[in-house]
Motif scaffolding. Structure first.
Motif, PDB file in Angstrom:
ATOM      1  N   ILE A   1      50.285   9.107  -0.248  1.00  0.00           N
ATOM      2  CA  ILE A   1      51.931   9.111  -0.846  1.00  0.00           C
ATOM      3  C   ILE A   1      51.932  10.107  -1.805  1.00  0.00           C
ATOM      4  CG2 ILE A   1      53.722   7.979  -1.965  1.00  0.00           C
ATOM      5  CD1 ILE A   1      53.226   5.519  -0.229  1.00  0.00           C
ATOM      6  N   ARG A   2      50.716   9.981  -2.749  1.00  0.00           N
ATOM      7  CA  ARG A   2      50.608  10.713  -3.849  1.00  0.00           C
ATOM      8  C   ARG A   2      50.449  12.383  -3.456  1.00  0.00           C
ATOM      9  NH1 ARG A   2      49.238   9.992  -9.001  1.00  0.00           N
ATOM     10  NH2 ARG A   2      48.193   7.956  -8.241  1.00  0.00           N
ATOM     11  N   ASP A   3      49.817  12.514  -2.300  1.00  0.00           N
ATOM     12  CA  ASP A   3      49.797  14.059  -1.703  1.00  0.00           C
ATOM     13  C   ASP A   3      51.063  14.701  -1.222  1.00  0.00           C
ATOM     14  OD1 ASP A   3      47.132  14.041  -2.337  1.00  0.00           O
ATOM     15  OD2 ASP A   3      46.678  13.336  -0.247  1.00  0.00           O
ATOM     16  N   LEU A   4      51.745  13.662  -0.431  1.00  0.00           N
ATOM     17  CA  LEU A   4      53.041  14.068  -0.052  1.00  0.00           C
ATOM     18  C   LEU A   4      54.117  14.205  -1.077  1.00  0.00           C
ATOM     19  CD1 LEU A   4      53.744  14.944   3.130  1.00  0.00           C
ATOM     20  CD2 LEU A   4      51.518  13.375   2.827  1.00  0.00           C
TER      21      LEU A   4
ATOM     22  N   ILE B   1      63.114  10.705  -0.982  1.00  0.00           N
ATOM     23  CA  ILE B   1      62.861  11.019   0.388  1.00  0.00           C
ATOM     24  C   ILE B   1      61.390  10.377   0.928  1.00  0.00           C
ATOM     25  CG2 ILE B   1      61.622  12.843   2.018  1.00  0.00           C
ATOM     26  CD1 ILE B   1      63.860  14.755   0.506  1.00  0.00           C
ATOM     27  N   VAL B   2      60.259  10.305   0.160  1.00  0.00           N
ATOM     28  CA  VAL B   2      59.232   9.754   0.398  1.00  0.00           C
ATOM     29  C   VAL B   2      59.396   8.200   0.637  1.00  0.00           C
ATOM     30  CG1 VAL B   2      56.833   9.095  -0.519  1.00  0.00           C
ATOM     31  CG2 VAL B   2      57.754  11.424  -0.646  1.00  0.00           C
ATOM     32  N   LEU B   3      59.975   7.443  -0.390  1.00  0.00           N
ATOM     33  CA  LEU B   3      60.065   6.021  -0.449  1.00  0.00           C
ATOM     34  C   LEU B   3      61.176   5.547   0.823  1.00  0.00           C
ATOM     35  CD1 LEU B   3      59.951   5.377  -4.204  1.00  0.00           C
ATOM     36  CD2 LEU B   3      58.397   4.963  -2.691  1.00  0.00           C
TER      37      LEU B   3
ATOM     38  N   LEU C   1      60.176   1.866   1.727  1.00  0.00           N
ATOM     39  CA  LEU C   1      59.658   1.276   0.504  1.00  0.00           C
ATOM     40  C   LEU C   1      60.821   1.085  -0.520  1.00  0.00           C
ATOM     41  CD1 LEU C   1      56.659   2.949   0.335  1.00  0.00           C
ATOM     42  CD2 LEU C   1      56.659   0.872   1.114  1.00  0.00           C
ATOM     43  N   PRO C   2      60.731   0.184  -1.371  1.00  0.00           N
ATOM     44  CA  PRO C   2      61.674   0.258  -2.441  1.00  0.00           C
ATOM     45  C   PRO C   2      61.952   1.461  -3.142  1.00  0.00           C
ATOM     46  CG  PRO C   2      60.120  -1.729  -2.600  1.00  0.00           C
ATOM     47  CD  PRO C   2      59.687  -0.743  -1.598  1.00  0.00           C
TER      48      PRO C   2
END
Length: 319
Positions: free
Chosen positions: A20-23, A52-54, A59-60
């Motif tokens: 997730i850190r990468d994206l 967008i990621v979460l 995810l919350p």
């Protein structure tokens, strides 16, 4: 669900970005280098990328740190890359790509048939409008409320949560937006307390009166509307267009609201940055301006009581 671009099986990003850190880092970098506009739930590239990621991973949306080093399966990487690419290529608000927006943590379905919900009134319902010393000191005393220019129905849903004894009406001119509102009312299990009406402002309501009217009408002036960035232009024009000075619909609300308020009722209306123009046009009205502190919005929402709107030969200055 919004249609997203395809990610090629040999896209090298799938191999390079594994967490997730990468994206997240990639999204922030790309958004910062692009000429994106914000304001549909996020005000900068960092917050937009986090949403967008979460939300893209279900995810919350307020808990990025615990998940940053989680490794992503291939399907998750494909989805996030498609969302990032779509945000850059289409310039649509992230809420449309994900069919989701939040006000005060409350989720709402959204698509391009309705404006992305973000009214400052939604924040004020929880912080500033209701409670001891606030304009509405006793929420349980509100028995009836109206969401005027309801869009996707977010304020009607929030009003039902705050004013637990109230029956809510919601009026929207656009049949498309009303379909989105219906979905939100049903998803929040409020069909027994929120009634939707299609029509022009108060027209579908007859002589009904309310303890509270919430209005987030179109209030963008013609010059600003013509200069909209793609993100705002992606929303229904009807939801923004307020005429030459942005006050066409607001004037109608002020003229008609008094006849639809109970004796101790109140009108709460959002007008954007039109405070000075409104006060100049209505010098005799005692506008009470509320500040949405979390979003640092000052003087964009006013409160008027029924007694303030009673006809008394008020002066109205035009242009």
């Amino acid at each position: 669900m919004a249609e997203l671009p395809a990610i090629a099986a040999d896209d090298e990003r799938l191999a390079v970005f594994t967490t997730i850190r990468d994206l997240f880092r990639y999204a922030v970098s790309r958004f910062n280098s692009a000429d994106l506009a914000y304001g549909h739930g996020a005000t900068n590239a960092f917050d937009e990328a986090a949403f967008i990621v979460l939300e893209g991973l279900k995810l919350p949306i307020d808990a990025l740190d615990p998940f940053l080093d989680a490794r992503l399966i291939r399907a998750e990487r494909v989805r996030l890359l498609a969302l990032i690419d779509a945000r850059l290529a289409t310039r649509k608000p992230a809420a449309y790509l994900l069919n989701r927006a939040y006000i005060q943590g409350v989720p709402f379905y959204v698509d391009e048939r309705a404006i992305v919900p973000r009214s400052f009134i939604g924040e004020l319902l929880f912080h500033g409008l209701v409670g001891p010393g606030a304009p509405i000191d006793e929420p349980s005393a509100v028995a009836s409320a109206l969401d005027l220019c309801a869009g996707g129905g977010s304020l009607a849903v929030l009003a039902a949560r705050v004013f637990t004894n109230a029956m809510i009406d919601a009026v929207e001119l656009s049949a498309d937006a009303l379909a989105v509102a219906r979905r939100n009312v049903e998803e929040h299990d409020l069909a027994d307390r929120v009634t939707l009406h299609q029509g022009d402002l108060f027209a579908p309501l007859g002589a009904k009166r309310y303890d509270l009217i919430l209005a987030n009408p179109p209030y963008v002036d013609a010059e600003s509307l013509a200069a909209f960035p793609p993100e705002y232009a992606a929303e229904p024009r009807l939801a923004h267009a307020g005429g030459r000075d942005g006050l066409d619909i607001v004037r109608r609300i002020l003229a008609e609201a008094g006849a639809h308020l109970t004796e101790e009722g109140a009108l709460v209306c959002e007008v954007g940055r039109a405070r000075a123009r409104l006060e100049a046009a209505y010098p005799d009205l005692p506008f009470l301006w509320l500040d949405a502190e979390e979003s640092e919005a000052e003087g964009e929402v006013f409160v008027l009581r029924a007694r303030d709107l009673a006809p008394r030969g008020r002066r109205v200055r035009r242009g």
